[in-house]
Write an enzyme that holds these catalytic residues in place. Structure first.
Site, PDB file in Angstrom:
ATOM      1  N   TYR A 142      -7.451   5.929  -6.775  1.00  0.00           N
ATOM      2  CA  TYR A 142      -6.283   5.312  -6.146  1.00  0.00           C
ATOM      3  C   TYR A 142      -5.033   5.933  -6.740  1.00  0.00           C
ATOM      4  CZ  TYR A 142      -2.848   1.750  -4.803  1.00  0.00           C
ATOM      5  OH  TYR A 142      -1.748   1.095  -4.290  1.00  0.00           O
ATOM      6  N   ASP A 236      -3.194  12.331 -12.301  1.00  0.00           N
ATOM      7  CA  ASP A 236      -2.509  11.053 -12.143  1.00  0.00           C
ATOM      8  C   ASP A 236      -2.847  10.195 -13.363  1.00  0.00           C
ATOM      9  OD1 ASP A 236      -1.509   8.609 -11.507  1.00  0.00           O
ATOM     10  OD2 ASP A 236      -2.545   8.408  -9.584  1.00  0.00           O
ATOM     11  N   LYS A 264       3.218   2.546 -15.206  1.00  0.00           N
ATOM     12  CA  LYS A 264       2.741   1.434 -16.023  1.00  0.00           C
ATOM     13  C   LYS A 264       3.352   1.393 -17.435  1.00  0.00           C
ATOM     14  CE  LYS A 264      -0.904   0.458 -12.872  1.00  0.00           C
ATOM     15  NZ  LYS A 264      -1.620   1.356 -11.996  1.00  0.00           N
TER      16      LYS A 264
HETATM   17  C1  LIG Z   1      -1.298   1.760 -10.509  1.00  0.00           C
HETATM   18  C2  LIG Z   1      -1.576   3.143 -10.125  1.00  0.00           C
HETATM   19  C3  LIG Z   1      -0.797   3.827  -9.181  1.00  0.00           C
HETATM   20  C4  LIG Z   1       0.272   3.153  -8.375  1.00  0.00           C
HETATM   21  O1  LIG Z   1       1.309   2.673  -9.134  1.00  0.00           O
HETATM   22  P1  LIG Z   1       2.277   1.538  -8.532  1.00  0.00           P
HETATM   23  O2  LIG Z   1       3.319   1.380  -9.576  1.00  0.00           O
HETATM   24  O3  LIG Z   1       1.412   0.327  -8.330  1.00  0.00           O
HETATM   25  O4  LIG Z   1       2.803   2.066  -7.254  1.00  0.00           O
HETATM   26  C5  LIG Z   1      -1.038   5.168  -8.972  1.00  0.00           C
HETATM   27  N1  LIG Z   1      -2.015   5.798  -9.628  1.00  0.00           N
HETATM   28  C6  LIG Z   1      -2.798   5.184 -10.519  1.00  0.00           C
HETATM   29  C7  LIG Z   1      -3.860   5.943 -11.227  1.00  0.00           C
HETATM   30  C8  LIG Z   1      -2.625   3.825 -10.775  1.00  0.00           C
HETATM   31  O5  LIG Z   1      -3.443   3.206 -11.629  1.00  0.00           O
END
Ligand SMILES: *Cc1c(COP(=O)(O)O)cnc(C)c1O
Length: 425
Positions: A142, A236, A264
């Site tokens: 994701y 990511d 995060k």
């Molecule tokens: C949480 C997350 C996202 C998205 O971040 P948001 O701040 O919720 O838009 C993208 N990539 C990874 C790996 C994530 O865990």
């Protein structure tokens, strides 16, 4: 209103689905969400004054638990000077410099407000740089909810190019090719057939199909393929950065991606995320280059202050990740033993401050493996744990987070609750 159920019913009247992000609704565990009024350290309190040990930690940002004093102080100080200017502030350069000092392959960064924006922008940048169109992502990974990344995003069958959401055009989805996590042949098959691939994006430590670390050799092979075919590699690390280790996946295996995304933890509970790369790539961004990317609240002073306080503390805290990993191992070994004692098959993973478990017979290396989990059993387990004061993410396909405020006592209490929960299944 002191009742979670009533609060949810009222929220549902005014907010779509009663929540501002779907997994919060507890739909996959068949219960109502708790409405949280307060957090302190490892604990959260709902509006009925029930207290829980919190293994969600806002889905990752809160490395030092709720209401960390340093973050609170930094935010208060920033707020006194104004909440947003839409003009440059020293706080942005300070955080940029601080983050970049440890990444020799990343020269420049740009801040945004969410992980979704970070990955979306990274992909536009990769397309602008390579002048190619398609991207490869992995089933079950994701990367936020932008159109081109909502393809096989932790959902449905292993079909190529199938949007995971209504409203995502087939025309967009056709440019997203989907490979299998930890399966290098699935990547080779795609790159050998198609010369129009701009980038490969991956969670180098997957946390959105449950916790599934990539094998090091797999990531090394990905790096080689990208070099060979002039494809940009995007790691990511929105979740794994400052969580799996201070430097995320890079801190563990030293594999260098071309673009890295953060989120995060770098916002310390405020909305901040970022993407970074070497100068030659980053300088393609507007205003220097032709790749447009912008944000009214990007680099917001409160978010920068909270983020700086969080990462500064993480970097200064000796053996932080080793200690968190020890707690995570203790928790997962405890879960596994307790489950096995009750005749339940459980797969466990943990790395740094992240942990995950699957109700299935065999180790999980990819999304199809994860899908073999017994989600009904997970739902029952989740309900049991909640009734014993343990707040876990309400889905089999999420990662759990340990925060620095947790200790052996909290972990052992959780293991005991798990043992009783497994027995009750
Ligand atoms: C949480 C997350 C996202 C998205 O971040 P948001 O701040 O919720 O838009 C993208 N990539 C990874 C790996 C994530 O865990």
């Amino acid at each position: 209103m002191k009742n979670n159920k009533k609060a949810f019913e009222e929220a549902c009247e005014f907010i779509a689905g009663g929540v501002d992000s779907p997994v919060r609704a507890f739909a996959s565990v068949g219960s109502n969400p708790l409405f949280i009024k307060q957090g302190k350290g490892a604990y959260i309190t709902d509006i009925e004054d029930n207290i829980y040990i919190d293994y969600v930690q806002s889905w990752g940002p809160l490395l030092f638990g709720h209401c960390d004093e340093d973050i609170e102080k930094a935010c208060k100080k920033a707020l006194k000077n104004g909440s947003s200017f839409g003009a440059p502030t020293l706080a942005e350069t300070k955080l940029a410099k601080f983050i970049l000092q440890d990444w020799e392959h990343l020269d420049k960064i740009r801040f945004v407000s969410s992980g979704t924006e970070a990955t979306m922008s990274a992909i536009r940048l990769a397309r602008g740089y390579t002048k190619k169109d398609k991207i490869i992502k992995f089933e079950g990974c994701y990367h936020g909810h932008s159109d081109s990344l909502l393809v096989s995003a932790g959902s449905g069958a292993a079909t190529f190019n199938t949007p995971s959401s209504l409203g995502v055009l087939e025309d967009v989805a056709k440019n997203t090719l989907v490979a299998i996590y930890n399966d290098i042949d699935s990547v080779k098959n795609l790159v050998e057939k198609d010369t129009n691939i701009a980038c490969i994006i991956i969670e180098p430590i997957a946390g959105n199909m449950g916790l599934v670390p990539a094998k090091i050799e797999f990531l090394q092979e990905l790096r080689k393929i990208c070099d060979q075919y002039e494809i940009l590699l995007i790691f990511d690390e929105v979740m794994s950065g400052f969580r799996a280790s201070y430097l995320g996946s890079f801190g563990i295996n030293q594999i260098k991606a071309d673009i890295v995304t953060f989120g995060k933890v770098i916002g310390g509970g405020m909305p901040a995320a970022a993407f970074a790369a070497r100068a030659e790539i980053m300088d393609l961004l507007s205003p220097l280059g032709g790749v447009y990317q912008a944000g009214t609240l990007s680099g917001n002073p409160l978010a920068m202050a909270a983020g700086y306080a969080n990462v500064k503390k993480a970097r200064a805290c000796e053996n932080l990740y080793e200690n968190l990993e020890k707690l995570g191992s203790r928790l997962m070994q405890g879960f596994k033993e307790a489950a096995n004692e009750c005749g339940i098959a459980l797969q466990v993973n943990n790395i740094g401050s992240m942990f995950g478990f699957f109700f299935c017979e065999n180790p999980v290396y990819n999304y199809q493996d994860a899908l073999k989990s017994d989600t009904k059993l997970f739902a029952k387990f989740h309900t049991q744990m909640l009734s014993k004061g343990i707040y876990l993410a309400p889905s089999q396909f999420e990662t759990g987070f340990i925060c620095e405020c947790m200790d052996k006592k909290i972990i052992d209490k959780t293991i005991q609750a798990a043992h009783e929960s497994f027995k009750a299944l």
